[in-house]
Motif scaffolding. Structure first.
Motif, PDB file in Angstrom:
ATOM      1  N   ASP A  38      44.737  54.883  39.827  1.00 50.86           N
ATOM      2  CA  ASP A  38      44.390  55.843  41.091  1.00 50.86           C
ATOM      3  C   ASP A  38      43.510  55.317  42.060  1.00 50.86           C
ATOM      4  N   ASN A  39      44.027  54.836  43.718  1.00 51.68           N
ATOM      5  CA  ASN A  39      43.388  54.069  44.720  1.00 51.68           C
ATOM      6  C   ASN A  39      42.692  55.432  45.455  1.00 51.68           C
ATOM      7  N   ASP A  40      42.425  56.800  44.435  1.00 51.73           N
ATOM      8  CA  ASP A  40      42.048  57.844  45.004  1.00 51.73           C
ATOM      9  C   ASP A  40      40.651  57.270  45.021  1.00 51.73           C
ATOM     10  N   PRO A  41      39.310  57.355  45.871  1.00 46.74           N
ATOM     11  CA  PRO A  41      38.339  56.925  44.726  1.00 46.74           C
ATOM     12  C   PRO A  41      37.532  58.328  44.238  1.00 46.74           C
ATOM     13  N   VAL A  42      37.649  59.189  44.833  1.00 50.26           N
ATOM     14  CA  VAL A  42      37.303  60.511  44.134  1.00 50.26           C
ATOM     15  C   VAL A  42      37.772  60.597  42.639  1.00 50.26           C
ATOM     16  N   VAL A  43      39.295  60.703  42.816  1.00 45.48           N
ATOM     17  CA  VAL A  43      40.351  61.323  41.850  1.00 45.48           C
ATOM     18  C   VAL A  43      39.576  59.711  40.644  1.00 45.48           C
ATOM     19  N   SER A  44      39.206  58.587  41.169  1.00 42.75           N
ATOM     20  CA  SER A  44      38.807  57.359  39.870  1.00 42.75           C
ATOM     21  C   SER A  44      37.039  58.381  39.254  1.00 42.75           C
ATOM     22  N   ALA A  45      36.159  59.113  40.719  1.00 47.62           N
ATOM     23  CA  ALA A  45      34.351  59.404  39.791  1.00 47.62           C
ATOM     24  C   ALA A  45      35.464  60.750  38.799  1.00 47.62           C
ATOM     25  N   HIS A  46      36.591  61.490  39.357  1.00 44.15           N
ATOM     26  CA  HIS A  46      36.329  62.868  38.422  1.00 44.15           C
ATOM     27  C   HIS A  46      36.797  62.517  37.314  1.00 44.15           C
ATOM     28  N   GLY A  47      37.608  61.305  37.170  1.00 46.59           N
ATOM     29  CA  GLY A  47      38.299  61.051  36.058  1.00 46.59           C
ATOM     30  C   GLY A  47      37.681  59.427  35.357  1.00 46.59           C
ATOM     31  N   ARG A  48      36.159  58.512  35.527  1.00 44.42           N
ATOM     32  CA  ARG A  48      35.403  58.521  34.826  1.00 44.42           C
ATOM     33  C   ARG A  48      34.373  59.687  34.544  1.00 44.42           C
ATOM     34  N   MET A  49      34.446  60.486  35.095  1.00 45.24           N
ATOM     35  CA  MET A  49      32.872  61.568  34.497  1.00 45.24           C
ATOM     36  C   MET A  49      33.703  62.246  33.458  1.00 45.24           C
ATOM     37  N   SER A  50      34.994  62.684  33.469  1.00 45.24           N
ATOM     38  CA  SER A  50      35.942  63.623  32.951  1.00 45.24           C
ATOM     39  C   SER A  50      35.692  62.209  31.213  1.00 45.24           C
ATOM     40  N   LEU A  51      35.985  61.331  31.305  1.00 47.10           N
ATOM     41  CA  LEU A  51      36.586  59.898  30.276  1.00 47.10           C
ATOM     42  C   LEU A  51      35.820  59.628  29.885  1.00 47.10           C
ATOM     43  N   ALA A  52      34.211  59.979  29.527  1.00 46.26           N
ATOM     44  CA  ALA A  52      32.726  59.630  29.628  1.00 46.26           C
ATOM     45  C   ALA A  52      32.325  59.978  28.156  1.00 46.26           C
ATOM     46  N   GLU A  53      32.967  60.939  27.231  1.00 47.13           N
ATOM     47  CA  GLU A  53      32.822  60.894  26.125  1.00 47.13           C
ATOM     48  C   GLU A  53      33.169  59.830  24.687  1.00 47.13           C
ATOM     49  N   ASP A  54      34.446  59.208  25.647  1.00 41.63           N
ATOM     50  CA  ASP A  54      35.043  58.492  24.508  1.00 41.63           C
ATOM     51  C   ASP A  54      35.727  56.520  25.500  1.00 41.63           C
ATOM     52  N   PRO A  55      34.585  56.428  26.170  1.00 38.99           N
ATOM     53  CA  PRO A  55      35.168  54.976  27.165  1.00 38.99           C
ATOM     54  C   PRO A  55      35.690  53.622  25.784  1.00 38.99           C
ATOM     55  N   THR A  56      36.130  54.277  24.837  1.00 37.17           N
ATOM     56  CA  THR A  56      36.702  52.648  23.733  1.00 37.17           C
ATOM     57  C   THR A  56      38.276  53.458  23.592  1.00 37.17           C
ATOM     58  N   THR A  57      39.114  54.088  24.091  1.00 33.04           N
ATOM     59  CA  THR A  57      40.631  54.081  24.131  1.00 33.04           C
ATOM     60  C   THR A  57      40.227  54.761  25.942  1.00 33.04           C
ATOM     61  N   THR A  58      39.715  55.000  27.215  1.00 35.56           N
ATOM     62  CA  THR A  58      40.384  55.701  28.263  1.00 35.56           C
ATOM     63  C   THR A  58      39.326  54.614  29.159  1.00 35.56           C
TER      64      THR A  58
END
Length: 265
Positions: free
Chosen positions: A97-117
């Motif tokens: 996604d090119n929306d920086p807010v979306v990217s920031a939220h996404g990285r926060m929600s995926l922080a638990e398992d960066p190996t598969t997401t």
């Protein structure tokens, strides 16, 4: 610098789904949109249910373990990785996604398992850069099938930017036997298409594309094999493998989410 004075397509969609990652300007824009097309909130729920069903189907019944989600939007549970990993925890997902807010939220929600997401902050039209990224190169290893998702996002691309060429370009880069999931806002009423396209283009400051005719959406599936439909035609997405008669439906159909799931031949 981020501009929160104008509505965002992602935040408007979040509001229509009942989310909280939105602002008054997004809610006000949704209210105006609902006056033009009262079924819009139903349509958002229908589309989200289609996304969940299609990912579950590909993971469970077609054995897909790698997903590339274009224009992923703000995280909404269950998201693609949650649906796929409920079938197999080894499923891998890259969100774009090119929306920086979306990217920031996404990285926060995926922080638990960066190996598969992973989350890429890129414009989905940057196909070469996306496929050159280490995250997507990892998905392509071993030539195993990948599912590319364009769910309720191609209407954010203008005809002049050739969204059909974008879809073809992605399909050509995927391993043999891969899949495409596509849906887009569509109507065969030219006045409605024009009214909503102009409204969304205006309120988002040009971050919009086109509401297309059904025929225009059907073109995205040229050369692909549509799955789980009686004819080789896209469908209003609530009709694609509904879970039950109680699944979300639109009460009126000024416009619809039109699409399907297809295999790359």
């Amino acid at each position: 610098m981020l501009d929160f004075s104008k509505p965002s397509v992602a935040r408007m969609y979040d509001h229509l789904l009942g989310g909280t990652d939105n602002y008054q300007v997004d809610r006000d824009a949704c209210e105006e949109l609902l006056k033009m097309a009262p079924s819009t909130r139903d349509l958002a729920l229908v589309n989200r249910a289609f996304l969940v069903r299609s990912v579950r189907y590909l993971a469970r019944e077609q054995g897909v373990r790698r997903f590339l989600d274009h224009g992923s939007g703000l995280p909404t549970s269950p998201n693609v990785h949650e649906v796929a990993q409920a079938v197999d925890p080894a499923c891998e997902v890259v969100y774009i996604d090119n929306d920086p807010v979306v990217s920031a939220h996404g990285r926060m929600s995926l922080a638990e398992d960066p190996t598969t997401t992973a989350v890429l902050e890129m414009d989905m039209r940057q196909t070469d850069d996306i496929f050159d990224s280490p995250q997507v190169q990892r998905l392509l290893r071993g030539d195993r099938p990948v599912a590319a998702l364009f769910v309720s996002v191609l209407h954010c691309i203008r005809d002049t930017d050739d969204p059909w060429g974008l879809v073809r370009g992605v399909a050509e880069r995927l391993p043999a036997g891969s899949y495409m999931v596509i849906s887009q806002l569509a109507s065969d009423d030219p006045e409605l298409r024009s009214e909503i396209t102009n409204f969304m283009d205006d309120v988002t400051g040009g971050n919009w594309g086109e509401v297309r005719s059904l025929g225009g959406v059907k073109r995205f599936f040229d050369g692909l094999e549509l799955l789980e439909v009686e004819e080789q035609e896209p469908v209003e997405v609530s009709r694609w493998r509904p879970d039950s008669d109680l699944a979300p439906r639109q009460r009126t159909k000024e416009w619809i989410e039109y699409g399907g799931v297809a295999r790359i031949k």
